[in-house]
Write a protein that holds these residues in place. Sequence first.
Motif, mmCIF file in Angstrom:
data_model
loop_
_atom_site.group_PDB
_atom_site.id
_atom_site.type_symbol
_atom_site.label_atom_id
_atom_site.label_comp_id
_atom_site.label_asym_id
_atom_site.label_seq_id
_atom_site.Cartn_x
_atom_site.Cartn_y
_atom_site.Cartn_z
ATOM 1 N N GLY A 79 0.812 -1.207 0.000
ATOM 2 C CA GLY A 79 0.000 0.000 0.000
ATOM 3 C C GLY A 79 0.846 1.257 0.000
ATOM 4 O O GLY A 79 2.076 1.216 0.123
ATOM 5 N N PRO A 80 0.204 2.419 -0.147
ATOM 6 C CA PRO A 80 0.932 3.687 -0.243
ATOM 7 C C PRO A 80 1.622 4.064 1.062
ATOM 8 O O PRO A 80 1.061 3.865 2.147
ATOM 9 N N ASP A 81 2.829 4.602 0.968
ATOM 10 C CA ASP A 81 3.582 5.002 2.155
ATOM 11 C C ASP A 81 2.843 6.053 2.976
ATOM 12 O O ASP A 81 3.016 6.116 4.198
ATOM 13 N N ASP A 82 2.051 6.885 2.292
ATOM 14 C CA ASP A 82 1.346 7.951 3.003
ATOM 15 C C ASP A 82 -0.094 7.575 3.347
ATOM 16 O O ASP A 82 -0.877 8.405 3.797
ATOM 17 N N GLY A 83 -0.454 6.313 3.157
ATOM 18 C CA GLY A 83 -1.793 5.870 3.514
ATOM 19 C C GLY A 83 -1.924 5.696 5.013
ATOM 20 O O GLY A 83 -0.933 5.551 5.736
ATOM 21 N N PRO A 84 -3.149 5.706 5.549
ATOM 22 C CA PRO A 84 -3.338 5.453 6.975
ATOM 23 C C PRO A 84 -2.837 4.053 7.318
ATOM 24 O O PRO A 84 -3.115 3.080 6.609
ATOM 25 N N GLY A 91 -1.673 -15.172 14.876
ATOM 26 C CA GLY A 91 -1.678 -16.003 16.068
ATOM 27 C C GLY A 91 -0.922 -17.301 15.866
ATOM 28 O O GLY A 91 -0.165 -17.463 14.904
ATOM 29 N N TRP A 92 -1.145 -18.259 16.774
ATOM 30 C CA TRP A 92 -0.537 -19.584 16.731
ATOM 31 C C TRP A 92 -1.616 -20.612 16.461
ATOM 32 O O TRP A 92 -2.705 -20.534 17.040
ATOM 33 N N PRO A 93 -1.352 -21.611 15.621
ATOM 34 C CA PRO A 93 -0.132 -21.832 14.828
ATOM 35 C C PRO A 93 -0.350 -21.378 13.384
ATOM 36 O O PRO A 93 -0.562 -22.178 12.482
ATOM 37 N N TYR A 94 -0.270 -20.094 13.180
ATOM 38 C CA TYR A 94 -0.517 -19.475 11.879
ATOM 39 C C TYR A 94 0.628 -18.509 11.589
ATOM 40 O O TYR A 94 1.648 -18.514 12.276
ATOM 41 N N ASP A 95 0.466 -17.658 10.576
ATOM 42 C CA ASP A 95 1.496 -16.663 10.310
ATOM 43 C C ASP A 95 0.891 -15.504 9.533
ATOM 44 O O ASP A 95 -0.332 -15.351 9.473
ATOM 45 N N ILE A 96 1.732 -14.686 8.923
ATOM 46 C CA ILE A 96 1.268 -13.468 8.271
ATOM 47 C C ILE A 96 0.324 -13.734 7.106
ATOM 48 O O ILE A 96 -0.456 -12.867 6.720
ATOM 49 N N HIS A 97 0.347 -14.938 6.553
ATOM 50 C CA HIS A 97 -0.505 -15.224 5.395
ATOM 51 C C HIS A 97 -1.979 -15.327 5.762
ATOM 52 O O HIS A 97 -2.831 -15.389 4.873
ATOM 53 N N SER A 98 -2.283 -15.310 7.037
ATOM 54 C CA SER A 98 -3.685 -15.188 7.436
ATOM 55 C C SER A 98 -4.297 -13.896 6.889
ATOM 56 O O SER A 98 -5.511 -13.794 6.752
ATOM 57 N N TYR A 99 -3.441 -12.928 6.567
ATOM 58 C CA TYR A 99 -3.914 -11.606 6.156
ATOM 59 C C TYR A 99 -3.664 -11.275 4.695
ATOM 60 O O TYR A 99 -3.918 -10.145 4.266
ATOM 61 N N VAL A 100 -3.159 -12.217 3.912
ATOM 62 C CA VAL A 100 -2.743 -11.856 2.560
ATOM 63 C C VAL A 100 -3.915 -11.340 1.720
ATOM 64 O O VAL A 100 -3.758 -10.400 0.927
ATOM 65 N N ASP A 101 -5.102 -11.908 1.886
ATOM 66 C CA ASP A 101 -6.256 -11.468 1.108
ATOM 67 C C ASP A 101 -6.894 -10.209 1.693
ATOM 68 O O ASP A 101 -7.268 -9.296 0.961
ATOM 69 N N ALA A 102 -7.014 -10.152 3.019
ATOM 70 C CA ALA A 102 -7.552 -8.959 3.660
ATOM 71 C C ALA A 102 -6.669 -7.755 3.370
ATOM 72 O O ALA A 102 -7.161 -6.641 3.132
ATOM 73 N N ALA A 103 -5.341 -7.974 3.375
ATOM 74 C CA ALA A 103 -4.416 -6.879 3.090
ATOM 75 C C ALA A 103 -4.638 -6.326 1.689
ATOM 76 O O ALA A 103 -4.599 -5.098 1.475
ATOM 77 N N SER A 104 -4.866 -7.205 0.725
ATOM 78 C CA SER A 104 -5.104 -6.757 -0.646
ATOM 79 C C SER A 104 -6.330 -5.854 -0.738
ATOM 80 O O SER A 104 -6.321 -4.823 -1.425
ATOM 81 N N ILE A 105 -7.378 -6.212 -0.012
ATOM 82 C CA ILE A 105 -8.600 -5.392 0.007
ATOM 83 C C ILE A 105 -8.322 -4.038 0.643
ATOM 84 O O ILE A 105 -8.773 -2.992 0.146
ATOM 85 N N LEU A 106 -7.564 -4.040 1.731
ATOM 86 C CA LEU A 106 -7.262 -2.783 2.423
ATOM 87 C C LEU A 106 -6.359 -1.886 1.585
ATOM 88 O O LEU A 106 -6.514 -0.651 1.590
ATOM 89 N N VAL A 107 -5.427 -2.466 0.862
ATOM 90 C CA VAL A 107 -4.569 -1.678 -0.020
ATOM 91 C C VAL A 107 -5.409 -0.999 -1.091
ATOM 92 O O VAL A 107 -5.204 0.179 -1.416
ATOM 93 N N GLU A 108 -6.360 -1.716 -1.646
ATOM 94 C CA GLU A 108 -7.246 -1.127 -2.656
ATOM 95 C C GLU A 108 -8.039 0.038 -2.087
ATOM 96 O O GLU A 108 -8.411 0.967 -2.820
ATOM 97 N N ALA A 109 -8.278 0.011 -0.781
ATOM 98 C CA ALA A 109 -8.998 1.101 -0.115
ATOM 99 C C ALA A 109 -8.074 2.242 0.293
ATOM 100 O O ALA A 109 -8.522 3.227 0.896
ATOM 101 N N GLY A 110 -6.767 2.106 -0.007
ATOM 102 C CA GLY A 110 -5.834 3.202 0.242
ATOM 103 C C GLY A 110 -5.008 3.098 1.496
ATOM 104 O O GLY A 110 -4.272 4.028 1.832
ATOM 105 N N TYR A 111 -5.067 1.974 2.187
ATOM 106 C CA TYR A 111 -4.336 1.826 3.446
ATOM 107 C C TYR A 111 -2.906 1.340 3.230
ATOM 108 O O TYR A 111 -2.608 0.624 2.265
ATOM 109 N N ARG A 112 -2.041 1.741 4.129
ATOM 110 C CA ARG A 112 -0.691 1.185 4.249
ATOM 111 C C ARG A 112 -0.796 0.014 5.226
ATOM 112 O O ARG A 112 -1.064 0.216 6.417
ATOM 113 N N VAL A 113 -0.609 -1.186 4.745
ATOM 114 C CA VAL A 113 -0.826 -2.387 5.547
ATOM 115 C C VAL A 113 0.516 -3.019 5.905
ATOM 116 O O VAL A 113 1.323 -3.316 5.025
#
Length: 356
Positions: A79-84, A91-113
């Motif tokens: 996402g953009p460096d100047d985005g919110p 959590g356990w036993p998971y990792d950052i990929h729990s958010y890979v799809d949610a992050a994509s949606i948030l980036v499209e909304a203008g967020y820095r994730v």
Amino acid sequence: MNQMNTTSAADPINRDRRRLFGIAAATFAATHLGGIAIADAQEDQKRPAAGGHSQSQRSFRAIRQIKAGLLNVGYAEEGPDDGPAVILLHGWPYDIHSYVDAASILVEAGYRVVVPFLRGYGTTRFLSDEAVRNGQQAAIAADIIAFMDALGIQKATIGGYDWGARTANIIAAIWPDRCNAMVSVSGYLIGSQEANRAPLPPQAELQWWYQYYFATARGREGYSKYTDDFAKLIWRLASPHWNFAEETFVRSAKSFQNPDHVAIVIDNYRWRLGLSEGERRYDELENVLAKAPVIHVPTITMEGDANGAPHPDPTAYAKKFTGKYEHRLITGGVGHNLPQEAPEAFAKAVIDVDRF
């Protein structure tokens, strides 16, 4: 996964949260735990799954590293460096990929994730070989504050589930000036060792079988030897309707190859039972957390309708949130790993709470 630790005033939360695992744990002997085939998890595609889920095999484009506090933290940023700023905690036993799809949606909304690997996961490493491999709740929260400082993020909307939800709760309660708003799966999860000293009814104790397993030398050796099999079992029990693909599991299981993973996981659960003392540097913070402080920042709590892990009823923790607050039940067979199983609903909650 989380254990609900509270002061005696919050005992109903403890009791409510210790549900559901008894029957699930009994299926252990019948669960086939085959070897994990290594597969390419880089392709960008979605596959239908049971319970109305979808599964993306997309990975974050790059993993960055930054020195922060006691750690060299591995993290994804999109996402953009100047985005919110939005910080998402796994959590356990998971990792950052729990958010890979949610992050994509948030980036499209203008967020820095920004999505960091917690201590003991992925490419996050301790800066010193002499550092205590400590998994207590205060240490993990302090890591995230140091991480924000290193990135120059003064304030962010913070989301999490499992260990990540507890960490988000702590930041919102103790450092509200660093937290614009919060999304917390399974609600209020701040705990204390003192609350855990009281024995529970046998059925409730059975539901936490893996904590007692981890408390033994056999449990540590077993988790070290069968890390992936153990994690896959927890995924199945905690999200019984999530028919995740093998590639989905392998993508996250790579994070458990961290040299400190076993030590951090074992210490996290031993600390909760009072079998690990933690570090004195966190005593003052733990004393505050043991009083179950209320959270004033705007909050949305969430729960999946098929969460197979013990979790509290929302009515047990609603009064812990004194700012603008809303609870959402996500239906369709959604389990414990809500951000990955229902990324659209999770991303919408982040966007909505940011507008409270």
